[in-house]
Design a protein around this motif. Structure first.
Motif, mmCIF file in Angstrom:
data_model
loop_
_atom_site.group_PDB
_atom_site.id
_atom_site.type_symbol
_atom_site.label_atom_id
_atom_site.label_comp_id
_atom_site.label_asym_id
_atom_site.label_seq_id
_atom_site.Cartn_x
_atom_site.Cartn_y
_atom_site.Cartn_z
ATOM 1 N N VAL A 85 0.859 -1.188 0.000
ATOM 2 C CA VAL A 85 0.000 0.000 0.000
ATOM 3 C C VAL A 85 0.892 1.234 0.000
ATOM 4 N N GLU A 86 0.883 1.959 -1.092
ATOM 5 C CA GLU A 86 1.759 3.118 -1.264
ATOM 6 C C GLU A 86 0.930 4.341 -1.680
ATOM 7 N N ILE A 87 1.054 5.421 -0.929
ATOM 8 C CA ILE A 87 0.272 6.625 -1.201
ATOM 9 C C ILE A 87 0.845 7.432 -2.366
ATOM 10 N N ASP A 88 2.140 7.308 -2.633
ATOM 11 C CA ASP A 88 2.792 8.062 -3.701
ATOM 12 C C ASP A 88 2.579 7.325 -5.029
ATOM 13 N N PRO A 89 1.845 7.907 -5.968
ATOM 14 C CA PRO A 89 1.533 7.195 -7.217
ATOM 15 C C PRO A 89 2.762 6.877 -8.051
#
Length: 294
Positions: A85-89
């Motif tokens: 799960v990574e918030i930075d696209p």
């Protein structure tokens, strides 16, 4: 050219300092304090984290904030699936390619989510995660762990890397100076313990503090009859003014000092004690007493 020290297992090539900086340069990524980004560039450290997580081959791992993929690569060979799960696209978009380059035989084990971990729900993750293993951003570590434990009942165990002071708070028992709200709330869900210190030198950029690993094992809630949110409201009130006695600290929560005294007495808790002396079961008794004390 990759160094021998970055060689992994089962066809996995881990990232070293050169690979981390090269990949960041390729993506135009500059680690930011706002996102709490500090990338691990030491292969031995990610091996250590993956081994300490004590994963089974059937475990489904949730990794929050995989960043450039250093820890992700170490985890893929030890479990069935990794939900990253990574918030930075930009980072999320590059992760599958990084895995294909460094662990080509394990690409099918990776599921990438471009998302905020604080908004993740059980319905978002299939198969359901059984373990949380992550290098968590310093600024949101405790809220993320509490959110995931609340939303994902299938999480049985985990290992998170957090700021050393935060690790102490998460694993603290009653009576200590660092025992507080995070300690009690995590104790509702799980037994936590600090297992190791991690030097700041294994990160890029180098943070101003050391980190530590906290392991947790889920257990049944301490009460099946009182709502968790009612218990947490007592905890928040008790530590809002932690130097005050419980009678004083819970006055607003209970409605008056006399009401607080009645509730505490009914719960078998000394009104003159402080919140830092109580374990989670005592806070449960206070919340239960409040429901039955007029």
């Amino acid at each position: 050219m990759r160094s021998e020290s970055s060689a992994g297992w089962e066809g996995v090539s881990l990232l070293g300092p050169a690979e981390v900086r090269s990949l960041a340069g390729e993506l135009g990524v500059r680690p930011t304090k706002k996102l709490g980004q500090n990338f691990v560039h030491d292969a031995n450290t990610v091996r250590r984290i993956a081994a300490t997580a004590a994963l089974d081959a059937d475990d489904v791992v949730l990794e929050v904030g995989p960043g450039l993929g250093s820890l992700t690569l170490a985890l893929l060979g030890r479990c069935r699936t990794v939900h990253a799960v990574e918030i930075d696209p930009v980072l999320a978009g590059r992760l599958p390619t990084t895995v294909a380059e460094h662990a080509p035989g394990l690409v099918d084990r990776l599921v990438t989510h471009t998302a905020d971990a604080m908004r993740i729900a059980a319905a978002d993750l299939d198969p359901a995660p059984t373990a949380l293993v992550a290098n968590l951003p310093y600024n949101v570590a405790v809220p993320v762990v509490l959110h995931l434990l609340a939303e994902l009942p299938t999480l049985r165990h985990g290992l998170v890397m957090v700021q050393a002071e935060v690790a102490d708070r998460m694993a603290a028992g009653p009576g200590g100076k660092v025992y507080g709200v995070p300690s009690v709330k995590i104790a509702w869900y799980a037994t936590a313990r600090r297992v190791a210190t991690v030097s700041r030198t294994v990160f890029w950029p180098v943070p101003n503090v050391d980190s530590a690993l906290v392991a947790f094992t889920r257990h049944d809630p301490p009460s099946a009859t009182v709502d968790r949110r009612r218990v947490f409201a007592v905890v928040d009130a008790a530590f809002a003014q932690r130097r005050k006695t419980l009678r004083a600290a819970l006055t607003s929560w209970a409605g008056s000092g006399d009401a607080a005294t009645r509730v505490l007495t009914a719960a078998g808790v000394d009104p003159g004690a402080r919140g830092e002396r109580l374990d989670v079961s005592a806070f449960v008794r206070i919340a239960e007493a409040a429901e039955h004390t007029g």
